[in-house]
Design a protein around this motif. Structure first.
Motif, mmCIF file in Angstrom:
data_model
loop_
_atom_site.group_PDB
_atom_site.id
_atom_site.type_symbol
_atom_site.label_atom_id
_atom_site.label_comp_id
_atom_site.label_asym_id
_atom_site.label_seq_id
_atom_site.Cartn_x
_atom_site.Cartn_y
_atom_site.Cartn_z
ATOM 1 N N UNK A 30 0.602 -1.138 -0.116
ATOM 2 C CA UNK A 30 0.034 0.000 0.040
ATOM 3 C C UNK A 30 1.074 1.244 -0.235
ATOM 4 N N UNK A 31 0.569 2.151 -0.716
ATOM 5 C CA UNK A 31 1.392 3.490 -0.970
ATOM 6 C C UNK A 31 0.311 4.498 -0.343
ATOM 7 N N UNK A 32 0.795 5.053 0.753
ATOM 8 C CA UNK A 32 -0.136 5.877 1.645
ATOM 9 C C UNK A 32 -0.823 5.674 2.743
ATOM 10 N N UNK A 33 -0.918 6.592 3.806
ATOM 11 C CA UNK A 33 -0.906 7.721 3.747
ATOM 12 C C UNK A 33 0.353 8.662 3.885
ATOM 13 N N UNK A 34 1.147 7.787 4.423
ATOM 14 C CA UNK A 34 2.534 8.536 4.964
ATOM 15 C C UNK A 34 3.757 8.013 4.022
ATOM 16 N N UNK A 35 3.483 6.935 3.264
ATOM 17 C CA UNK A 35 4.638 6.246 2.745
ATOM 18 C C UNK A 35 4.581 5.024 2.236
ATOM 19 N N UNK A 36 5.486 4.277 2.138
ATOM 20 C CA UNK A 36 5.277 2.792 1.519
ATOM 21 C C UNK A 36 6.178 2.068 2.606
ATOM 22 N N UNK A 37 5.666 1.159 3.370
ATOM 23 C CA UNK A 37 6.211 0.223 4.406
ATOM 24 C C UNK A 37 6.782 1.046 5.200
ATOM 25 N N UNK A 38 8.083 0.898 5.559
ATOM 26 C CA UNK A 38 8.756 1.692 6.718
ATOM 27 C C UNK A 38 9.562 3.234 6.034
ATOM 28 N N UNK A 39 9.392 3.361 4.620
ATOM 29 C CA UNK A 39 9.735 4.583 4.123
ATOM 30 C C UNK A 39 8.588 5.436 3.929
ATOM 31 N N UNK A 40 9.177 6.449 4.479
ATOM 32 C CA UNK A 40 7.854 7.568 4.976
ATOM 33 C C UNK A 40 8.363 9.070 4.278
ATOM 34 N N UNK A 41 7.542 9.593 3.801
ATOM 35 C CA UNK A 41 7.591 10.998 3.497
ATOM 36 C C UNK A 41 8.333 11.883 4.779
ATOM 37 N N UNK A 42 9.237 12.737 4.152
ATOM 38 C CA UNK A 42 9.878 13.543 5.073
ATOM 39 C C UNK A 42 10.950 12.920 5.778
#
Length: 163
Positions: A30-42
């Protein structure tokens, strides 16, 4: 005694089936709402590397660098993530098989996209965009070609890697 054994067998089978279903549902990327798996935006470069899921550093011609996600097959000439020196992980673009929490993926129809996101709007670049539900700091962007989602990604509102 026989009834108890049958009941125990049915319960065990039910738990086994439920566990398998939960494992399959959990494995769905799942892509969202903060990223993908452990990889997060920011995330910073250091934080992204520490996840063990982000790799590579390719200059993009601008101030941002392109990164790959290790668990996702990389296609030729594609960018999976953009890392900005000012905002960190600025954007993640979907690979085949990824989907939004609302079930939209590459190949979804424009009708499915609009049903999942009734307030979606087409921007002046021709992409459909909408704020990410559950993350006021991010938006989705979708490219629709011939009535189907051809590509999409999630990005920080303040990303500085692309228009």
């Amino acid at each position: 005694m026989m009834k108890m054994m049958i009941g125990t067998s049915l319960l065990a089978g039910s738990l086994l089936l439920t566990g398998a279903t939960a494992a399959v549902a959990q494995a769905k990327p799942t892509l969202g709402p903060y990223g993908y798996g452990a990889v997060k935006l920011g995330m910073t470069v250091k934080q992204a590397r520490a996840t063990g899921e982000a790799a590579g550093k390719t200059p993009t011609g601008g101030m941002c660098t392109a990164w790959d996600l290790k668990k996702v097959p990389n296609t030729k000439n594609s960018v999976e993530t953009y890392m900005s020196p000012t905002v960190g992980l600025a954007a993640i673009f979907a690979a085949k098989g990824m989907q939004t929490p609302e079930g939209i993926k590459i190949g979804s129809t424009a009708k499915q996209l609009k049903a999942a996101y009734p307030r979606i709007k087409k921007n002046f670049h021709g992409y459909y965009t909408i704020k990410v539900s559950g993350n006021k700091k991010a938006f989705y962007t979708f490219e629709v070609t011939r009535g189907k989602v051809a590509s999409y990604g999630i990005a920080l509102n303040k990303q500085d890697c692309f228009n």
